[in-house]
Design a protein around this motif. Structure first.
Motif, PDB file in Angstrom:
ATOM      1  N   THR A  91       5.985   5.549  -2.831  1.00 38.14           N
ATOM      2  CA  THR A  91       6.011   6.280  -1.703  1.00 38.14           C
ATOM      3  C   THR A  91       7.313   6.082  -1.241  1.00 38.14           C
ATOM      4  O   THR A  91       7.966   4.910  -1.264  1.00 38.14           O
ATOM      5  N   THR A  92       8.108   7.179  -0.827  1.00 38.65           N
ATOM      6  CA  THR A  92       9.404   7.020  -0.351  1.00 38.65           C
ATOM      7  C   THR A  92       9.824   8.020   0.848  1.00 38.65           C
ATOM      8  O   THR A  92       8.743   8.812   1.271  1.00 38.65           O
ATOM      9  N   THR A  93      10.714   7.648   1.414  1.00 36.74           N
ATOM     10  CA  THR A  93      11.045   8.220   2.995  1.00 36.74           C
ATOM     11  C   THR A  93      12.457   8.048   3.103  1.00 36.74           C
ATOM     12  O   THR A  93      13.265   7.167   2.744  1.00 36.74           O
ATOM     13  N   MET A  94      12.984   9.010   3.952  1.00 37.72           N
ATOM     14  CA  MET A  94      14.378   8.621   4.681  1.00 37.72           C
ATOM     15  C   MET A  94      14.443   8.998   6.183  1.00 37.72           C
ATOM     16  O   MET A  94      15.332   8.871   6.696  1.00 37.72           O
ATOM     17  N   GLY A  95      12.977   8.599   6.668  1.00 40.23           N
ATOM     18  CA  GLY A  95      13.035   8.892   8.097  1.00 40.23           C
ATOM     19  C   GLY A  95      13.287  10.269   8.380  1.00 40.23           C
ATOM     20  O   GLY A  95      12.951  11.124   7.689  1.00 40.23           O
ATOM     21  N   LEU A  96      14.019  10.645   9.673  1.00 40.35           N
ATOM     22  CA  LEU A  96      14.168  12.116   9.948  1.00 40.35           C
ATOM     23  C   LEU A  96      15.640  12.468   9.262  1.00 40.35           C
ATOM     24  O   LEU A  96      15.824  13.597   9.242  1.00 40.35           O
ATOM     25  N   VAL A 150      17.974  -8.431   6.205  1.00 41.36           N
ATOM     26  CA  VAL A 150      16.876  -8.470   6.435  1.00 41.36           C
ATOM     27  C   VAL A 150      16.101  -7.135   6.040  1.00 41.36           C
ATOM     28  O   VAL A 150      16.420  -6.125   6.339  1.00 41.36           O
ATOM     29  N   ARG A 151      15.146  -7.059   5.046  1.00 40.79           N
ATOM     30  CA  ARG A 151      14.363  -6.029   4.702  1.00 40.79           C
ATOM     31  C   ARG A 151      13.343  -5.347   5.919  1.00 40.79           C
ATOM     32  O   ARG A 151      12.676  -6.262   6.551  1.00 40.79           O
ATOM     33  N   MET A 152      13.522  -4.152   6.224  1.00 40.73           N
ATOM     34  CA  MET A 152      12.792  -3.685   7.274  1.00 40.73           C
ATOM     35  C   MET A 152      11.226  -3.559   6.696  1.00 40.73           C
ATOM     36  O   MET A 152      11.017  -3.350   5.798  1.00 40.73           O
ATOM     37  N   SER A 153      10.248  -3.226   7.924  1.00 45.25           N
ATOM     38  CA  SER A 153       8.981  -3.154   7.613  1.00 45.25           C
ATOM     39  C   SER A 153       8.609  -1.601   7.630  1.00 45.25           C
ATOM     40  O   SER A 153       9.441  -0.772   8.163  1.00 45.25           O
ATOM     41  N   SER A 154       7.539  -1.426   7.098  1.00 38.68           N
ATOM     42  CA  SER A 154       7.088   0.093   6.995  1.00 38.68           C
ATOM     43  C   SER A 154       5.598   0.108   6.809  1.00 38.68           C
ATOM     44  O   SER A 154       4.799  -0.816   6.345  1.00 38.68           O
ATOM     45  N   ASN A 155       5.148   1.346   7.080  1.00 42.14           N
ATOM     46  CA  ASN A 155       3.592   1.798   7.059  1.00 42.14           C
ATOM     47  C   ASN A 155       3.267   2.206   5.614  1.00 42.14           C
ATOM     48  O   ASN A 155       2.102   2.296   5.442  1.00 42.14           O
ATOM     49  N   MET A 156       4.083   2.303   4.981  1.00 43.09           N
ATOM     50  CA  MET A 156       3.940   3.131   3.513  1.00 43.09           C
ATOM     51  C   MET A 156       3.053   1.937   2.619  1.00 43.09           C
ATOM     52  O   MET A 156       3.149   0.796   2.715  1.00 43.09           O
ATOM     53  N   CYS A 157       2.035   2.428   2.009  1.00 41.22           N
ATOM     54  CA  CYS A 157       1.199   1.533   1.287  1.00 41.22           C
ATOM     55  C   CYS A 157       0.465   2.227   0.017  1.00 41.22           C
ATOM     56  O   CYS A 157      -0.561   2.485  -0.289  1.00 41.22           O
ATOM     57  N   PRO A 158       1.411   2.200  -1.022  1.00 43.64           N
ATOM     58  CA  PRO A 158       0.897   2.908  -2.370  1.00 43.64           C
ATOM     59  C   PRO A 158       0.053   1.909  -3.023  1.00 43.64           C
ATOM     60  O   PRO A 158       0.268   0.698  -2.825  1.00 43.64           O
ATOM     61  N   LEU A 159      -1.406   2.348  -3.383  1.00 43.98           N
ATOM     62  CA  LEU A 159      -2.346   1.450  -3.666  1.00 43.98           C
ATOM     63  C   LEU A 159      -3.123   1.669  -4.845  1.00 43.98           C
ATOM     64  O   LEU A 159      -2.946   3.050  -5.166  1.00 43.98           O
ATOM     65  N   VAL A 160      -3.855   0.977  -5.480  1.00 41.03           N
ATOM     66  CA  VAL A 160      -4.786   0.889  -6.618  1.00 41.03           C
ATOM     67  C   VAL A 160      -6.146   0.624  -6.394  1.00 41.03           C
ATOM     68  O   VAL A 160      -6.358  -0.394  -5.531  1.00 41.03           O
ATOM     69  N   VAL A 161      -7.115   1.147  -6.831  1.00 42.53           N
ATOM     70  CA  VAL A 161      -8.516   0.746  -6.646  1.00 42.53           C
ATOM     71  C   VAL A 161      -9.161   0.270  -8.016  1.00 42.53           C
ATOM     72  O   VAL A 161      -9.046   1.017  -8.813  1.00 42.53           O
ATOM     73  N   ILE A 162      -9.579  -0.866  -8.084  1.00 46.75           N
ATOM     74  CA  ILE A 162     -10.258  -1.328  -9.431  1.00 46.75           C
ATOM     75  C   ILE A 162     -11.582  -1.513  -9.585  1.00 46.75           C
ATOM     76  O   ILE A 162     -12.406  -1.742  -8.402  1.00 46.75           O
ATOM     77  N   ASP A 163     -12.551  -0.851 -10.528  1.00 46.55           N
ATOM     78  CA  ASP A 163     -13.979  -1.088 -10.321  1.00 46.55           C
ATOM     79  C   ASP A 163     -14.499  -2.226 -10.939  1.00 46.55           C
ATOM     80  O   ASP A 163     -13.470  -3.308 -10.991  1.00 46.55           O
ATOM     81  N   ASP A 164     -15.708  -2.531 -10.922  1.00 52.43           N
ATOM     82  CA  ASP A 164     -16.304  -3.748 -11.296  1.00 52.43           C
ATOM     83  C   ASP A 164     -16.071  -4.239 -12.594  1.00 52.43           C
ATOM     84  O   ASP A 164     -16.430  -5.550 -12.907  1.00 52.43           O
ATOM     85  N   GLU A 165     -15.701  -3.422 -13.413  1.00 48.45           N
ATOM     86  CA  GLU A 165     -15.159  -3.753 -14.708  1.00 48.45           C
ATOM     87  C   GLU A 165     -13.914  -3.870 -15.093  1.00 48.45           C
ATOM     88  O   GLU A 165     -13.505  -4.021 -16.384  1.00 48.45           O
ATOM     89  N   GLY A 166     -13.003  -3.920 -14.128  1.00 53.54           N
ATOM     90  CA  GLY A 166     -11.695  -4.109 -14.202  1.00 53.54           C
ATOM     91  C   GLY A 166     -11.090  -2.669 -14.774  1.00 53.54           C
ATOM     92  O   GLY A 166      -9.478  -3.048 -14.711  1.00 53.54           O
ATOM     93  N   ALA A 169       3.706   8.163   8.384  1.00 52.99           N
ATOM     94  CA  ALA A 169       3.807   7.029   9.323  1.00 52.99           C
ATOM     95  C   ALA A 169       2.654   6.272   9.457  1.00 52.99           C
ATOM     96  O   ALA A 169       1.835   5.742   8.661  1.00 52.99           O
ATOM     97  N   SER A 170       2.374   6.057  10.833  1.00 54.77           N
ATOM     98  CA  SER A 170       1.182   5.306  11.351  1.00 54.77           C
ATOM     99  C   SER A 170      -0.065   5.984  10.896  1.00 54.77           C
ATOM    100  O   SER A 170      -1.326   5.171  10.997  1.00 54.77           O
ATOM    101  N   ARG A 171      -0.313   6.985  10.351  1.00 56.56           N
ATOM    102  CA  ARG A 171      -1.404   7.612   9.917  1.00 56.56           C
ATOM    103  C   ARG A 171      -1.799   7.414   8.575  1.00 56.56           C
ATOM    104  O   ARG A 171      -2.487   7.971   7.795  1.00 56.56           O
ATOM    105  N   ILE A 172      -0.691   7.045   7.775  1.00 53.25           N
ATOM    106  CA  ILE A 172      -0.967   6.539   6.351  1.00 53.25           C
ATOM    107  C   ILE A 172      -2.398   5.811   6.221  1.00 53.25           C
ATOM    108  O   ILE A 172      -3.084   6.160   5.296  1.00 53.25           O
ATOM    109  N   ARG A 173      -2.598   4.771   7.080  1.00 56.02           N
ATOM    110  CA  ARG A 173      -3.671   4.177   6.698  1.00 56.02           C
ATOM    111  C   ARG A 173      -4.732   4.847   7.101  1.00 56.02           C
ATOM    112  O   ARG A 173      -6.018   4.969   6.141  1.00 56.02           O
ATOM    113  N   THR A 174      -4.844   5.649   8.161  1.00 59.30           N
ATOM    114  CA  THR A 174      -5.981   6.663   8.346  1.00 59.30           C
ATOM    115  C   THR A 174      -6.260   7.419   7.077  1.00 59.30           C
ATOM    116  O   THR A 174      -7.414   7.534   6.505  1.00 59.30           O
ATOM    117  N   ALA A 175      -5.261   8.039   6.653  1.00 61.24           N
ATOM    118  CA  ALA A 175      -5.652   9.045   5.609  1.00 61.24           C
ATOM    119  C   ALA A 175      -5.920   8.329   4.239  1.00 61.24           C
ATOM    120  O   ALA A 175      -6.867   9.038   3.756  1.00 61.24           O
TER     121      ALA A 175
END
Length: 445
Positions: A290-295, A326-342, A353-359
């Motif tokens: 996930t990448t961004t440059m703001g506006l 200092v590294r700035m904070s961000s809402n970005m959250c690239p993720l993976v989901v692992i099943d019960d077999e790994g 932005a703040s709707r990343i989590r919602t989406a």
């Protein structure tokens, strides 16, 4: 890249570099981001932080004032700040380089080649990007950006050619010289000069000392699956962990109330000019970036078609303890989901932005709990909570909205699917899909 024998990392890096040409309304070489990589052979999940850092470690400059601009979002004016003083230390080129170094196998120049070709020809601006441009024009089409994002005084529309003069030169240099081009390479002095001429404090030491960081991986359980990602500003993984354990068996109206309570967002609803790439290869490895440059700061590298980030002008990213280096904070959250077999079940990320989590939460519930396919999960109407208000897209189930209203939430119905509600791209057990809110696509090869 996958057809050429590349890994998920190769393909993701190539796609990110292509977005730095084709999706400059959202991202660019002058921005920052995060990557999450899943190694199928070992089950290891690694999160890399190449987001922007606060400049000023050189200590020889004090940033001047920023330029405030009003951007209308959801009919409400929001103040952002641009200019040289808003530019933080970028990380996209070296971040892509580190992903390639760790997990890629194709030559670096091959990964830059598609972006270089697009930079030579320009690309058609997707209609959804044109709508974002219309909202963000006070920043994007400011100064030198006016010649890029408008034609004869009119903003680019969907289908118009988006072309950045000089960007092909920058991409050719990136292919030849490598990822360090803007930090310790031949373009570093040019970047410093451009920012300082515009009133910023970024210096040579800021660039030379910048490093890609490996960050801790959070985890939570959802419907028998492990969700793994970095610890973001919105606490996406913590939110998933806080969902009721009986979520899969709750009636949908009751579930909506529970999810709304977990997603309550205290007043943060800035525009999210962000983009995401999710890739899974034939070995089951996954790479999400996930990448961004703001506006965009409206500070352009002369003759190179590269707009720099405006992260220091993004109010919701200004947190306590920010200091040079200092590294700035961000809402970005690239993720993976692992099943019960790994094994990998989902690789996903989102803009917004703040709707990343919602989406992301809504998409994962769709695939893992409701069992719908990925295109359906991403495209179906969403809601987002700000304070005591539920913002809902048209078509969201009426019985669930009624339950939310009965629970005390105010309902604000939106007239259309809107980029405000995020921009998920994901690959997994339900297929591959991009978010229609941002003209996203999904490909299965």
């Amino acid at each position: 890249m996958l057809r050429a024998g590349g890994t998920a990392a190769d393909a993701a890096v190539a796609a990110v570099l292509a977005t730095c040409v084709a999706e400059t309304v959202y991202t660019g070489l002058g921005g920052g981001g995060f990557a999450t990589y899943f190694d199928a052979a070992t089950g290891a999940v690694t999160c890399l932080d190449f987001f922007v850092a606060v400049p000023g470690t050189d200590g020889d400059r004090v940033a001047g004032p920023m330029l405030a601009v009003d951007v209308f979002f959801g009919g409400v004016p929001q103040v952002y700040s641009i200019g040289g003083a808003s530019v933080a230390v970028p990380g996209v080129p070296v971040g892509c380089g580190e992903v390639h170094r760790r997990w890629g196998r194709l030559p670096w120049a091959d990964l830059v080649a598609p972006a270089l070709e697009l930079a030579r020809t320009g690309v058609a601006l997707p209609p959804a990007h044109a709508r974002t441009l219309d909202a963000c024009a006070p920043a994007l089409a400011h100064g030198e950006g006016a010649a890029v994002y408008s034609h004869r005084g009119k903003l680019l529309q969907g289908g118009d050619l988006l072309f950045h003069p000089g960007l092909a030169t920058a991409m050719a240099a990136l292919a030849a010289e490598g990822p360090a081009l803007f930090h310790t390479g031949s373009y570093a002095p040019l970047l410093v000069e451009a920012v300082r001429a515009a009133g910023g404090a970024l210096g040579p030491r800021d660039l030379a000392d910048y490093r890609v960081l490996e960050t801790p991986v959070d985890r939570a359980t959802l419907a028998g699956h492990q969700v793994r990602a970095r610890h973001d500003l919105s606490r996406t993984v913590d939110t998933i962990a806080a969902l009721p354990g009986d979520l899969p068996v709750l009636p949908r109206p009751a579930r909506a109330v529970a999810v709304a309570a977990a997603l309550r967002d205290r007043g943060r609803q800035k525009i999210g000019d962000t983009t995401n790439v999710s890739v899974v290869d034939t070995d089951g490895n996954a790479c999400v970036i996930t990448t961004t440059m703001g506006l965009g700061a409206a500070v352009w590298l002369p003759g190179l078609g590269v707009n720099l980030n405006s992260m220091l002008g993004e109010g919701e990213l200004i947190t306590d303890g920010l200091a040079p280096g200092v590294r700035m904070s961000s809402n970005m959250c690239p993720l993976v989901v692992i099943d019960d077999e790994g094994a990998l079940a989902v690789a996903a990320g989102s803009a917004g932005a703040s709707r990343i989590r919602t989406a992301l939460v809504d998409t994962l519930i769709g695939v893992l709990v409701d069992g719908v396919d990925m295109p359906t999960a991403i495209a179906r109407p969403r809601f987002h909570v700000v304070d005591d208000t539920v913002h809902a897209e048209p078509g969201y189930p009426r019985d669930e909205l009624a339950a939310l209203a009965d629970a005390g939430w105010r309902i604000n119905g939106w007239p259309e699917l809107n980029h405000y509600f995020g921009g998920v791209t994901a690959v997994g057990v339900g297929g591959a899909a991009g978010d229609p809110r941002r003209d996203g696509v999904g490909l299965l090869l």
